[in-house]
Structure formats: structure tokens, C-alpha cells
Write a protein that holds these residues in place. Sequence first.
Motif, PDB file in Angstrom:
ATOM      1  N   VAL A  30       0.725  -1.342   0.110  1.00 49.99           N
ATOM      2  CA  VAL A  30      -0.019  -0.139  -0.084  1.00 49.99           C
ATOM      3  C   VAL A  30       1.058   1.124  -0.125  1.00 49.99           C
ATOM      4  O   VAL A  30       1.329   1.740   1.291  1.00 49.99           O
ATOM      5  N   PRO A  31       1.267   1.738  -1.231  1.00 50.21           N
ATOM      6  CA  PRO A  31       2.126   2.868  -1.368  1.00 50.21           C
ATOM      7  C   PRO A  31       1.575   4.312  -0.952  1.00 50.21           C
ATOM      8  O   PRO A  31       0.332   4.567  -1.213  1.00 50.21           O
ATOM      9  N   VAL A  37      11.579  -2.645   0.057  1.00 49.83           N
ATOM     10  CA  VAL A  37      12.511  -1.613   0.761  1.00 49.83           C
ATOM     11  C   VAL A  37      13.141  -2.291   1.795  1.00 49.83           C
ATOM     12  O   VAL A  37      12.653  -3.190   2.253  1.00 49.83           O
ATOM     13  N   GLY A  38      14.432  -1.909   1.952  1.00 49.74           N
ATOM     14  CA  GLY A  38      15.191  -2.491   3.135  1.00 49.74           C
ATOM     15  C   GLY A  38      16.155  -1.453   3.375  1.00 49.74           C
ATOM     16  O   GLY A  38      16.615  -0.704   3.022  1.00 49.74           O
ATOM     17  N   VAL A  98      22.529   1.356   4.869  1.00 48.00           N
ATOM     18  CA  VAL A  98      21.597   2.521   4.054  1.00 48.00           C
ATOM     19  C   VAL A  98      20.256   1.983   3.734  1.00 48.00           C
ATOM     20  O   VAL A  98      20.137   0.570   3.771  1.00 48.00           O
ATOM     21  N   THR A  99      19.198   3.147   3.645  1.00 44.72           N
ATOM     22  CA  THR A  99      18.129   2.633   3.214  1.00 44.72           C
ATOM     23  C   THR A  99      17.818   2.365   1.761  1.00 44.72           C
ATOM     24  O   THR A  99      18.317   3.574   1.328  1.00 44.72           O
ATOM     25  N   THR A 109      12.464   6.178  -1.066  1.00 52.04           N
ATOM     26  CA  THR A 109      12.653   4.881  -1.427  1.00 52.04           C
ATOM     27  C   THR A 109      11.030   4.335  -1.374  1.00 52.04           C
ATOM     28  O   THR A 109      10.970   3.334  -1.793  1.00 52.04           O
ATOM     29  N   GLY A 110       9.998   5.192  -0.934  1.00 52.09           N
ATOM     30  CA  GLY A 110       8.774   4.881  -0.890  1.00 52.09           C
ATOM     31  C   GLY A 110       8.469   3.983   0.381  1.00 52.09           C
ATOM     32  O   GLY A 110       7.154   3.320   0.492  1.00 52.09           O
ATOM     33  N   LEU A 111       9.286   4.214   1.219  1.00 55.39           N
ATOM     34  CA  LEU A 111       9.058   3.413   2.590  1.00 55.39           C
ATOM     35  C   LEU A 111       7.843   4.169   3.204  1.00 55.39           C
ATOM     36  O   LEU A 111       7.709   5.687   3.269  1.00 55.39           O
TER      37      LEU A 111
END
Lengths: 117, 388
Positions: free
Chosen positions: A63-64, A74-75, A84-85, B141-143
Motif C-alpha cells: 500500500v504505497p 524496501v530495506g 543505508v535504506t 525509497t517509498g517507505l
Amino acid sequence: MSLTHDDWTAALEDGDLLGVRCGDCGATYGTPFAVCNDCGGRNLETTELPEEGEVYSETTVQVPPTSFEGPYQVGTVQLDGARVTARLEGDVEIGDHVVFDGAIDESGEIAPVFRVE
Amino acid sequence: MTRASVVGADMTTFGVHESTLSELFAEAALGAYDDAGVEPDEIDALYFGNAMGGQTENDTHLAPAVASQIGLAGVPCQRYEDACATSANAFKNAVEAVEAGIHDTVLVGGVERCTPETGLGTGEMTRIFASASDRHYEQPTGLTFPGVFALLTKRHMHEHGTTEEQLAHVAVKNHKNGTRNPNAHFGKETTVEEVLDSPIVADPFHLMDCCPFSDGASAVIVTNDDRADSFDKPVDVSGVGHATDVVPLSAKPVPHATQAARDAAAQAYEQAGTSADEMAFAEVHDCFTGAEVMASEAIGFFEDGEGGPAAAEGRTEMDGDRPINPSGGLKAKGHPIGATGTAQIVELTEQLRGDADERQIDSAEKAVAHNLGGDAATTVVSVMEVRG
């Protein structure tokens, strides 16, 4: 002030992933800081981060927010002492080896991408 | 030691509200006045929380606006924003102000509207919530916020073997507790199977692992130790700890430890001369089921890695040895961001007065509230107790 957000972004656009390293205590970070969070020193030098690392944690966003199209992964990626993300490609799991593979820009600002080898 | 006392408490129902932010806050504030038996001229200041009104409703400079609704125009009003820990931070500052003798009696509370009543849909609200993640190194990042807590929780699962079933038990328990809370957003029980069958938002979180978008307000009246006995049912605040952690997430040494919560809890217990073992129950910030598991360890209710099994074994249920979120928590009670911190204080006040009806924890003498903001980089932990 050492590394700025503009510097970090410009480098990422050129395919370089920058971080900062504390000249006093050696701590490294994947994002700029004016002062070292480990020792309080101001001697933060720009450093090139390793381009290979290990997935520290990850999730797939179904759900963006507006301006993004899901699903995507993402991580946080462990690169020696820094993390880093990043956007992750290749359905990776924690502990997987990943390599730096450029950047995405889906919202007007760029983010690094790591891909499973 | 008594730092201050809560002498009035009230909240609106959490759910969907058509009223304006000021009207909604007034409902909780007038309830708190009535509960304390005070008139506006007895209130010396307003400590007010609202996290996102500027983004969601183009509504800022809210403190004097809400004060004007409730007869407080003229007193010093301050507005706090600390993401989801917004009104706990207001509460901390209010306690410090009355303790220091700056004010005698103050109103503290918060309000937020997060449902589509604001005119904003899921994508837009997801973007606004994500504004509490790092603007430059996380948002691109879209987080999302479910994503932030998913990253913490998945590492916790990796390190400790916490399972999705254990997480689901948190939702089941909080929904069950919510059925006993007339102010709760959700009044319906659920099952582990229903949670695990619900759509995935950001793995490991299914929709039913996530708190809802809610509208609501909460308010409490805080006075100093000397004045507390002139009120009917004072409940003492004996400790308020407040700590932060480094942001962004990537810079946290052990993100799933939620270190700010550990530091804030240690401060609060030390101020109160107590420990986790003496707490009859906790209200914790379960924005996602994994957040409750991590909080239950950070506040000292369980050893690291035991939070998941404890939830699955029923130890955190109302009749367990370590009750958590008798109110239903954010998961079932709801989470109107700026109202959540003081809503926890409302629950502690009602429980410690023995006024919590069906959800009363037997013989509760001391209890703890844990309210976090952002990626847990802000945490406020408050200890309250029956006035001796």
C-alpha cells in the motif's frame, strides 16, 4: 559541514554511494551528519561506501503513498559499518548478498537501489 | 514521589467524526473540566498536541484556536508535534510546569482527524504519515509507516524467532479488549485466522496487524501535589521519562531494541522508585502488532525475544500476569495521532480510580504508559499510581 544532502544526491546520480566516516572514532554512517553520533566529534569525512553488502531488514510495501506504485521492496542494507535504506530488487531476504545498482527517482528525489547478485 | 496529579480526564469516541478539530477537542476538554469539577478560570495554561493538522486540513496555530473554543483565550497555550508521541510530550511538559510551580492547574490534550472525513484518501494519508520518516534518506525509497515498523519487526523476527502467528495474537487480544471499551473505534472480536487471511499491507503486517486511521480527541487536567487533594479522585504521576534515538533508521545500532523506549522507561521507573514488576498493566503504542511486542520488551515486561511467545500464551490478556492495552490499544481503540498519548493517560486514570467497568484490571495500584513517535525515535513513558 562535511557531506551535504546535495553532495550525496549528486554522487548518487553519478553512480556513487557516499557516506561519512568519523575521523576521531571511525564510526561510519550511510547518511550525512554534522556531528558524529558515537563520539560527538565534528571531523566527519566523506567516504565512498562499499557497493556490496547484506540485507539487514526488508519489507514489501503493498500500500504505497501517492506518487509511488506498489508493490516494491524496501530495506536496510549493511555495508561494513554503515547501513543505508534502499529500494531492493530481486525478492531478497534478510542476510542475502546484494550489490549497489544505481538509483530510482519516483517522487522527485532519488534513492539507492540494491539488487540480488 | 508525586510529580503532579491528574484530576480530570475524558476522551471522545475514537472513530469517524465530522466535527472540526476545535469542536472535537472541545468535547474532550469539557468532559475533563466536568470530571475535575473545574471552570475555565481555574486553568492556568494549555498544553496541546496536534501532529498533522497543517498537512491534513490546512489548519495551524491551533492552540489558541482550540483554547478560544473552551474559554481559555488569554492563558499561555503551546502546541506540540512529535509525530505519534505528540500529546505525551505535551503531558510531559505540563507535568514539569506544575511540578516547577510555573502553573498550578493546566489542561493537556490532543486532537487529530485521520479518516477520509478530511477529504484525503489512503494514498494521500499514507504519504502524510510517511512525512515522519526521514525526508531525504527514507521517503524517496517509498517507505511507508507500516513499512518502517515492518523493518523493525522483521529484524526482531530474524533475531528472536517471533512469528506472524504471535503477532496476530496481539491483534486478537486488543480487539477483544476493545469490545469492552465504549470509546473504541473497533468493537468486534477477531481471530488469528482472520488476521493472517487479511490482505498484506507491508509484510509481515496484514491489514489486521495495523491500527486504523481514526478521528478523536483526549484531554486531562493536571495539577500540583498540594492542590490534588482538593479534587475528588486524583491519580498521581510519579514518573515521566522521555528519550530520543538517532534517525534515520539506518543509523540506529539495533533498531528493533527501540532504545528510546528503554531509556524513557528506565527514567520513569527511577523517578517513581519502582520497576516494571510493580506495574499492574501497561498501555503501549501498538500502531502495529510488532510494535506492541517490541514495546513489551523495552518497558521490561518481558525479556528480549519473549514478547512474541508471551502474547501467544495469553500472558498479556486482561487476566494474564502482564496485561497490556486493556483499552484495546491503538489497534482496536484507534489512533488519532495527536490524541493518542493523552488517551493513554485517560485509560491509566480510569483504571487507577477503579472506574474502568468491564475492562477494569483488578486492584491496579500502579501502571505505565508507553507512547512512541516516528520510527520509535521519540518515546515518552509515564508511570502513574493510586494516590497514597
